[in-house]
Design an enzyme around this catalytic site. Structure first.
Site, PDB file in Angstrom:
ATOM      1  CB  CYS A  93      -1.002  -0.033   1.141  1.00  0.00           C
ATOM      2  SG  CYS A  93      -2.389   1.075   0.844  1.00  0.00           S
ATOM      3  CG  HIS A 194      -3.430  -2.834   4.038  1.00  0.00           C
ATOM      4  ND1 HIS A 194      -2.247  -2.360   4.500  1.00  0.00           N
ATOM      5  CD2 HIS A 194      -4.034  -1.816   3.405  1.00  0.00           C
ATOM      6  CE1 HIS A 194      -2.152  -1.096   4.178  1.00  0.00           C
ATOM      7  NE2 HIS A 194      -3.220  -0.733   3.510  1.00  0.00           N
TER       8      HIS A 194
END
Ligand code: GLN
Length: 246
Positions: A93, A194
């Protein structure tokens, strides 16, 4: 064998327990008789190409990214040299965005990137949040799925011809439009997935370990002994079903 890992900015890029990915790598390496030697590299810390087999960057909010971006940019040349020398990278990310050429955050801040991945990111107004399912083919002819969770405002555009990590089966991916997620250059992988990325997707953890071991030994990525991944497979199934229900 000891696998040398550089964990960049663990104090800043650590959203959603991305640190847990390191715990998975430690355990899966240990179960095969290897040790993970993790060095934390913070602001002002040095990168010495060849000194580490794997570089890890977690995710962060724009605020944290702003705090590290300029320092990370000063490490661009040694990081690119490390990648050219065959070290593996995993960036999640916010870390993924900063491995590209740059990120313009939600408040218009322009952050420099490393330029290791052929992409650029600009934040949009709507956040892209939810469970994701991808189909990947890291080895020709071997298709596998990755299940995870994304939460980002950044829209990432890959350069023409760049290799994504996977095709989006369900979710937003890089920009909510292209149908692709993440980016791969050789042994370097960036992704929006994530937190429990590696716990739910043990095949990717093993792929990364094998690449890091190849760098360590100067040989080919080894076949790692299979493990009993029953719980991991259940976690993957739950996550994948959630993504397909969205
Ligand atoms: N701040 C970045 C974005 O919103 C990355 C967020 C994250 O790492 N979850 O796009």
């Amino acid at each position: 064998m000891n696998i040398r890992v550089a964990h960049l900015y663990p104090d800043y890029l650590n959203i959603y327990a991305d640190r847990g990915n390191i715990a998975v790598l430690v355990a899966r390496a240990a179960w095969r008789g290897h040790e993970l030697d993790v060095t934390e590299v913070g602001i002002g810390g040095r990168i010495v190409p060849g000194a580490h087999d794997l570089y890890y960057l977690g995710g962060g909010q724009d605020r944290e990214q702003l705090l590290v971006a300029a320092d990370l940019a000063t490490k661009a040349e040694p990081l690119k040299a490390a990648a050219a020398g065959g070290a593996a990278f995993l960036a999640v990310c916010g870390g993924y965005q900063l491995l590209g050429r740059g990120y313009r955050g939600h408040h218009g801040d322009d952050m420099p990137g490393v330029g290791l991945l052929p992409l650029e990111t600009v934040a949009g107004d709507r956040r892209m949040i939810g469970n994701v399912l991808l189909e990947c083919e890291l080895e020709p002819g071997v298709r596998r799925t990755l299940a995870g969770f994304e939460n980002h405002a950044g829209r990432t555009r890959l350069d023409p011809g760049a290799e994504p990590l996977g095709r989006v089966v369900s979710g937003f991916g890089n920009d909510g439009e292209s149908g692709y997620e993440g980016c791969r250059v050789g042994r370097a992988i960036g992704t929006y997935l994530h937190g429990p990325l590696l716990p739910r997707n043990p095949w990717l953890a093993d792929w990364i370990l094998a690449q890091a071991l190849a760098h360590r030994t100067g040989g080919e990525p080894p076949e790692l002994a299979p493990l009993d991944d029953e719980l991991e497979a259940l976690a993957h199934a739950v996550s994948s079903a959630r993504a397909q229900r969205r």
